[in-house]
Design an enzyme around this catalytic site. Structure first.
Site, PDB file in Angstrom:
ATOM      1  N   GLY A 169      -0.078   7.006   1.570  1.00  0.00           N
ATOM      2  CA  GLY A 169       0.513   8.331   1.740  1.00  0.00           C
ATOM      3  C   GLY A 169       0.030   9.016   3.007  1.00  0.00           C
ATOM      4  O   GLY A 169      -0.036  10.233   3.082  1.00  0.00           O
ATOM      5  N   GLY A 172       2.377  -7.865  12.465  1.00  0.00           N
ATOM      6  CA  GLY A 172       2.876  -8.320  11.173  1.00  0.00           C
ATOM      7  C   GLY A 172       2.263  -9.639  10.749  1.00  0.00           C
ATOM      8  O   GLY A 172       2.672 -10.696  11.214  1.00  0.00           O
ATOM      9  N   THR A 197       5.266  -1.584   8.035  1.00  0.00           N
ATOM     10  CA  THR A 197       5.406  -2.303   6.764  1.00  0.00           C
ATOM     11  C   THR A 197       6.842  -2.295   6.240  1.00  0.00           C
ATOM     12  O   THR A 197       7.623  -1.409   6.555  1.00  0.00           O
ATOM     13  CB  THR A 197       4.482  -1.689   5.690  1.00  0.00           C
ATOM     14  OG1 THR A 197       4.766  -0.291   5.609  1.00  0.00           O
ATOM     15  CG2 THR A 197       3.026  -1.883   6.052  1.00  0.00           C
ATOM     16  N   CYS A 254       8.120   7.812   9.180  1.00  0.00           N
ATOM     17  CA  CYS A 254       7.916   8.951   8.289  1.00  0.00           C
ATOM     18  C   CYS A 254       9.238   9.613   7.938  1.00  0.00           C
ATOM     19  O   CYS A 254      10.189   9.587   8.715  1.00  0.00           O
ATOM     20  CB  CYS A 254       7.025   9.996   8.959  1.00  0.00           C
ATOM     21  SG  CYS A 254       5.537   9.286   9.620  1.00  0.00           S
ATOM     22  N   ASN A 259       0.825  -1.198   0.000  1.00  0.00           N
ATOM     23  CA  ASN A 259       0.000   0.000   0.000  1.00  0.00           C
ATOM     24  C   ASN A 259       0.859   1.247   0.000  1.00  0.00           C
ATOM     25  O   ASN A 259       1.937   1.279   0.579  1.00  0.00           O
ATOM     26  CB  ASN A 259      -0.961   0.010   1.192  1.00  0.00           C
ATOM     27  CG  ASN A 259      -0.333   0.602   2.444  1.00  0.00           C
ATOM     28  OD1 ASN A 259      -0.239   1.827   2.595  1.00  0.00           O
ATOM     29  ND2 ASN A 259       0.126  -0.261   3.343  1.00  0.00           N
TER      30      ASN A 259
HETATM   31  C1  LIG Z   1      -3.531   0.173   4.251  1.00  0.00           C
HETATM   32  C2  LIG Z   1      -2.598   0.327   5.416  1.00  0.00           C
HETATM   33  C3  LIG Z   1      -2.448   1.571   6.036  1.00  0.00           C
HETATM   34  C4  LIG Z   1      -1.572   1.724   7.121  1.00  0.00           C
HETATM   35  N1  LIG Z   1      -1.482   2.937   7.736  1.00  0.00           N
HETATM   36  C5  LIG Z   1      -0.680   3.082   8.841  1.00  0.00           C
HETATM   37  C6  LIG Z   1      -0.615   4.296   9.564  1.00  0.00           C
HETATM   38  O1  LIG Z   1      -1.288   5.261   9.234  1.00  0.00           O
HETATM   39  N2  LIG Z   1       0.235   4.373  10.619  1.00  0.00           N
HETATM   40  C7  LIG Z   1       0.986   3.304  11.020  1.00  0.00           C
HETATM   41  O2  LIG Z   1       1.728   3.419  11.996  1.00  0.00           O
HETATM   42  N3  LIG Z   1       0.913   2.131  10.382  1.00  0.00           N
HETATM   43  C8  LIG Z   1       0.104   1.990   9.294  1.00  0.00           C
HETATM   44  N4  LIG Z   1       0.030   0.761   8.653  1.00  0.00           N
HETATM   45  C9  LIG Z   1       0.857  -0.361   9.132  1.00  0.00           C
HETATM   46  C10 LIG Z   1       0.036  -1.329   9.994  1.00  0.00           C
HETATM   47  O3  LIG Z   1      -0.448  -0.701  11.151  1.00  0.00           O
HETATM   48  C11 LIG Z   1       0.897  -2.546  10.388  1.00  0.00           C
HETATM   49  O4  LIG Z   1       2.013  -2.105  11.119  1.00  0.00           O
HETATM   50  C12 LIG Z   1       1.387  -3.309   9.181  1.00  0.00           C
HETATM   51  O5  LIG Z   1       0.391  -3.362   8.203  1.00  0.00           O
HETATM   52  C13 LIG Z   1       1.843  -4.741   9.522  1.00  0.00           C
HETATM   53  O6  LIG Z   1       0.817  -5.484  10.087  1.00  0.00           O
HETATM   54  P1  LIG Z   1      -0.159  -6.479   9.246  1.00  0.00           P
HETATM   55  O7  LIG Z   1       0.733  -7.397   8.470  1.00  0.00           O
HETATM   56  O8  LIG Z   1      -0.999  -7.146  10.262  1.00  0.00           O
HETATM   57  O9  LIG Z   1      -0.941  -5.597   8.326  1.00  0.00           O
HETATM   58  C14 LIG Z   1      -0.833   0.611   7.573  1.00  0.00           C
HETATM   59  C15 LIG Z   1      -0.982  -0.621   6.937  1.00  0.00           C
HETATM   60  C16 LIG Z   1      -1.852  -0.780   5.877  1.00  0.00           C
HETATM   61  C17 LIG Z   1      -1.992  -2.140   5.226  1.00  0.00           C
END
Ligand SMILES: Cc1cc2nc3c(=O)[nH]c(=O)nc-3n(C[C@H](O)[C@H](O)[C@H](O)COP(=O)(O)O)c2cc1C
Ligand SMILES: Cc1cc2nc3c(=O)[nH]c(=O)nc-3n(C[C@H](O)[C@H](O)[C@H](O)COP(=O)(O)OP(=O)(O)OC[C@H]3O[C@@H](n4cnc5c(N)ncnc54)[C@H](O)[C@@H]3O)c2cc1C
Ligand SMILES: Cc1cc2nc3c(=O)[nH]c(=O)nc-3n(C[C@H](O)[C@H](O)[C@H](O)COP(=O)(O)OP(=O)(O)OC[C@H]3O[C@@H](n4cnc5c(N)ncnc54)[C@H](O)[C@@H]3O)c2cc1C
Ligand SMILES: Cc1cc2nc3c(=O)[nH]c(=O)nc-3n(C[C@H](O)[C@H](O)[C@H](O)COP(=O)(O)O)c2cc1C
Ligand code: FES
Ligand code: FES
Lengths: 264, 311, 311, 264
Positions: C82, C253, C203, C140, C79
């Site tokens: 932004g 994760g 991510t 960031c 993703n």
């Molecule tokens: C669409 C999307 C938007 C995300 N936006 C943020 C965010 O605004 N701030 C943040 O700290 N992490 C953001 N993340 C990261 C997630 O909180 C998480 O750390 C990451 O996706 C790994 O976990 P998962 O594999 O369970 O998704 C975002 C992840 C996704 C997929």
């Protein structure tokens, strides 16, 4: 030894007992060159999905002259669950025949010792030995429903015995009890072939060693390739810090070669 | 002979050059996933493959790590083989003769725990007939630096590069580890230390826990993650390194189909390596170049370079 | 009342404490994958969730990056949203009132392009009724340092931590990026800078190419990789950080099931966050704690800490 | 608006033309609250595989009072291929009804303009409008086989026209030709509803704008969640640097809101 990677059509998928399946596919090239104790790697992923990623190793249970080979397997996880959903007419990719099977000895009584679905690689050697000499078959399981195909074995020899832990079939107890009893009756040289859970095979090996009877074991290990590329299927050797590779040097080994004390 | 039609479609040219190394096509077998070649006999026509990179060789044989050595993860594979290999002497004696008869380029992957070890193996390979290039695995622990991988320290990586370059006239490919903050830093360093090419990525450090036995699923606790799961990370790093160095870049990571390979070639990789996919389908490295050729024909692309995306 | 049996099985205790923050269970909704909570209304009973971490909030609203913003990869999701968000003012005015009525702990994820921005948002949240903790996204770009992410520079990460701690009395969780050579270095630094906990991983930087349109599949070229594909890497990093710092570690994760969550808890995480899985099955964060409870009951485990593997 | 995430049983899976399928599932709760133009997110992964990871968005094509809902879809990639293999009796998870559908206007002639499978979200509004006023249906496609379900539409109104690029059905040409012709005949106010490929919708919008006719478009965007969680389904707005979110504010928008000049 020739190996084939074949898109094989499923001709039969039968649930024999709770969670135990018999899968038959059409794979003439593999059937034609398969030796007792060899196995295949089956693609379990569905269509163009990439999860589960790896193929699954299954022993060749049965072969038929018409090019059919059968696998006797238990649904234990993700891959075998997916495999069990596949239906006749569908295609599964099968790579085989793989590994070193049993080295059949014909000049003495042969004792096959199978535990649970560990009987899967023992039917082919049983059939071969039957033609050439004295055959003893000993099968153990927790209960009768874990070994739904024993009729494939029971007709092969007069010396056929079953033990179940709950007594639901044959003698109540362990297959190693049967082995001890059998060995008391055998005087000369003998040969053991075994497959089953690690602790069972270990116990069989210890009994065999005490009596100085050679013992071939069919081992399992997590596999990625099944053909010696990745070196992932290691089992510690008895006599060094080195490893046996189940898919290439095995799955059948002389029990002496294996370090039976190893646990992760 | 008179050409009746100037527009005769030429068959796409899949050959590439990496320094003095000429490959018939850009699809190589990755180290550690193709054994020493013989294991694939009958399942993959090695003559159709761009090159074979054999299992990493060390100065002495290595038994590897205890089992379990493999765990399947979602679209991925964790391995801790522990760099088990037969050692350089046995390789030259027992494995090389068979490989000489294969009509593809043989590249030997090497590993060491000190700069001297790398250099020593490279020397032994320098004269070896049939060896066309060396790929240097710098993901190994640098014993003198407390076990930190050579590949995570740009200076150490450059030292290995210089030592290997000095020890051999063969083309030298440095294989980069992805377990770093900025892979372009390491790439730039090894490029200026004289590497003829870089290949990337090696596996990502990962782990799994077996919740039934309540133990790490690998005896070694950590292992290297490979397979389709890592492709997006690999492609990003290849894209970055292509834009950071002038030497050829070989892309590796999760490639199972020609579509995957095309992504790397479009990102600017000169060639690709097939790793885990060979374990699952041994013929992959034969199918991928054939399918790339079809793609190029269908899209009237004559040269591999024309696949690269415009900046 | 007389207890007839001393061995009465007590229901497992799933509550945990992270500093002054008490959570009813260790399963949180991860930032960016649960909107501002309202979007899940009717599909997930937020009252059953350990906590909700809302979409990262910046000082001013951000429109985010142009589309395409999403690409599916093998067992993963790339993703590049932004960091689109409504900004702190609108959050406090339009989103917070609804969230106050939910019977779970509200954690606000914040982001900035300078230490000052982080500090300013933290100040605004300090007094806000209903906010129980702050999670600081340090992935960031640090505009003053040429755009290098705060989270890849231990010193910069520590600076952000100190600034946020100074600006608020709320518990502060620092969310670490996995795109580093050694995540324990950053973890140690932010721990000594006063972080109450760390959460990881954010991510992994990745990319994909659309071979049909011959363009990067994301308009932004690079994106963040999440989902089951990254679980082995995340788990390895959590294992490392748990052994490197004394503050609580929250694992993130690729968690989609209680089995996945148990791996992280066994690795020593105090809590976990569910990200991508919520996008695919909105009820995941309700199912996972229920299934963890079942597992603990079946295995006679009374406290979450007892899940951790012995060293 | 209520949404449901339901394990729905497949009651029908029919291939209508090459690569085009009609899937009907039993999902009474969704059927009961679905509005014209809304969509669902369908799980396409097989069994407990995790690849493909994401659900796929499909418009609600048809609903029946018995709780059935139907999707009309094209096999274009991995996910739809897997979906097309699913058989009656099997379960697919369906999340819906989602998004903002068409805002139906009843006081003027309504013109539905569908391109190819873009007709999928237009049947429900067509049926509703039919009951209340004047309805024009214009459908375009490359050839007849791309629109195997036009008989569902043709009976709804006298004002029904088809155009195919190869002339295999109806007028040879584009659906925008039909629209231009229709608008010449309509004097007063009208309302356009359209769905199809982006270039077609853009052309429809330009024609509508010239004539000052309001136009509602149903957009597509890659989606992860379909419910506003991820902000992934962005489409640029016409009047600012901000974005519309197809799954939450859409999929149906007033065409004016959309920046039609944007291409990646
Ligand atoms: C669409 C999307 C938007 C995300 N936006 C943020 C965010 O605004 N701030 C943040 O700290 N992490 C953001 N993340 C990261 C997630 O909180 C998480 O750390 C990451 O996706 C790994 O976990 P998962 O594999 O369970 O998704 C975002 C992840 C996704 C997929
Ligand atoms: C040479 C050989 C022959 C075998 N023959 C048979 C047979 O005839 N019948 C039968 O029922 N089973 C047999 N097995 C075991 C069978 O391979 C596993 O039960 C199967 O791989 C489990 O896959 P899963 O996805 O269902 O389980 P999961 O636990 O989900 O599998 C996860 C991973 O672990 C591996 N794995 C799990 N259990 C085993 C195991 N016992 N041995 C090796 N790898 C394992 C899987 O291959 C997979 O990579 C054999 C194994 C080997 C090595
Ligand atoms: C609101 C909405 C309603 C839709 N209604 C229908 C319908 O009724 N009938 C129909 O045939 N199709 C419809 N589509 C398009 C349909 O979702 C895609 O064709 C489908 O997702 C393709 O998946 P795939 O795995 O086969 O293709 P792949 O190309 O393998 O998919 C890869 C990824 O891209 C996404 N994707 C691919 N094409 C599209 C697309 N056109 N729009 C959005 N995402 C896409 C997939 O969802 C997936 O995440 C709709 C899309 C949206 C957004
Ligand atoms: C089982 C296994 C063994 C490997 N052994 C080596 C090795 O000896 N030397 C090396 O440089 N890379 C080794 N690798 C890494 C691969 O060559 C490759 O870089 C990595 O797996 C990523 O590519 P893939 O996703 O296509 O597998 C090994 C990988 C696997 C899976
Ligand atoms: S499974 Fe790959 S070497 Fe045995
Ligand atoms: S698809 Fe997630 S917000 Fe629209």
């Amino acid at each position: 030894m020739p190996k084939f990677d074949i898109p094989a059509e499923i001709v039969e998928q039968t649930q024999l007992a709770h969670g135990i399946f018999l899968l038959t596919v059409e794979a003439p090239a593999i059937q034609n060159s398969a030796n007792p104790g060899q196995f295949c790697m089956l693609e379990v992923k569905y269509n163009n999905s990439r999860d589960p990623l790896l193929r699954r190793p299954l022993s060749i249970y049965k072969t038929q002259a018409n090019g059919h080979i059968s696998f006797l397997y238990k649904k234990v996880g993700k891959g075998t669950r997916l495999l069990s959903k596949r239906r006749p007419g569908e295609i599964v990719r099968v790579l085989g025949p793989l590994g070193q099977g049993f080295r059949l000895i014909h000049d003495r009584p042969c004792i096959l010792v199978g535990g649970g679905l560990g009987i899967a690689p023992l039917l082919l050697p049983a059939e071969r030995i039957k033609q050439s000499g004295k055959l003893v078959i000993l099968i153990g399981a927790g209960n009768a429903s874990e070994i739904p195909t024993i009729e494939d074995f029971s007709g092969l020899t007069r010396y056929f015995h079953v033990a179940t832990e709950d007594g639901s079939l044959g003698q109540r107890g362990m297959v190693t009890d049967l082995l001890a009893q059998t060995l008391q009756e055998i005087t000369g040289m003998a040969q053991i072939y075994t497959c089953g859970p690690w602790p069972m095979m270990k116990a069989v090996y210890h009994i065999a060693r005490k009596k100085n009877i050679p013992c071939q074991v069919s081992l399992e290990a997590t596999m990625a390739c099944g053909i010696g590329l990745c070196l992932g299927c290691a089992v510690p050797k008895s006599d060094s810090r080195e490893f046996l590779h189940v898919c290439k040097e095995g799955p059948v080994f002389d029990a002496d070669q294996v370090n039976w004390e190893y646990t992760q | 002979m008179i050409h009746q039609n100037d527009q005769i479609t030429k068959s796409p040219d899949l050959s590439i050059k990496i320094g003095s190394l000429v490959l018939k096509n850009p699809v190589l077998l990755a180290s550690g996933t193709c054994g020493y070649g013989t294991e694939l006999d009958g399942l993959l026509d090695l003559d159709q493959v761009g090159g074979i990179i054999v299992k990493g060789i060390s100065i002495r044989p290595r038994p590897g790590t205890p089992p379990p050595r493999l765990v399947e993860t979602p679209c991925g594979l964790l391995n801790s083989i522990g760099l088990e290999n037969v050692g350089i002497e046995s390789f030259l004696r027992d494995k090389l003769p068979w490989l000489r008869n294969v009509k593809t380029s043989l590249i030997v992957n090497i590993l060491g725990n000190s700069v001297e070890e790398y250099s020593e193996i490279a020397k032994k390979l320098d004269g070896a007939e049939g060896v066309k290039a060396i790929e240097v695995n710098i993901s190994c622990p640098n014993v003198k630096a407390g076990g930190i991988a050579f590949g995570t320290d740009p200076e150490a990586a450059a030292n290995v590069t210089r030592a290997v370059k000095k020890a051999t006239d063969l083309p030298v490919i440095i294989k980069l580890t992805p377990n770093v903050t900025d892979i372009t830093k390491v790439a730039r360093k090894v490029a200026s230390a004289g590497a003829d090419a870089v290949s990337l990525i090696n596996t990502l450090l990962g782990m799994a826990i077996d919740i039934k036995s309540r133990r790490p699923a690998l005896a070694n606790v950590f292992g290297g993650l490979s397979g389709p799961a890592i492709k997006p990370i690999a492609l990003r790093m290849v894209w970055q390194v292509v834009r950071a160095v002038d030497i050829p870049v070989i892309g590796i990571g999760g490639i199972s189909t020609s579509d995957d390979a095309l992504e790397f070639l479009m990102a600017g990789a000169k060639a690709v390596e097939i790793g885990t996919a060979t374990l699952i389908r041994p013929s992959t490295a034969e199918d991928v170049p054939a399918d790339i050729r079809d793609y190029m024909e269908a899209n009237s692309i004559q040269n591999l370079e024309d696949l690269r995306l415009p900046e």
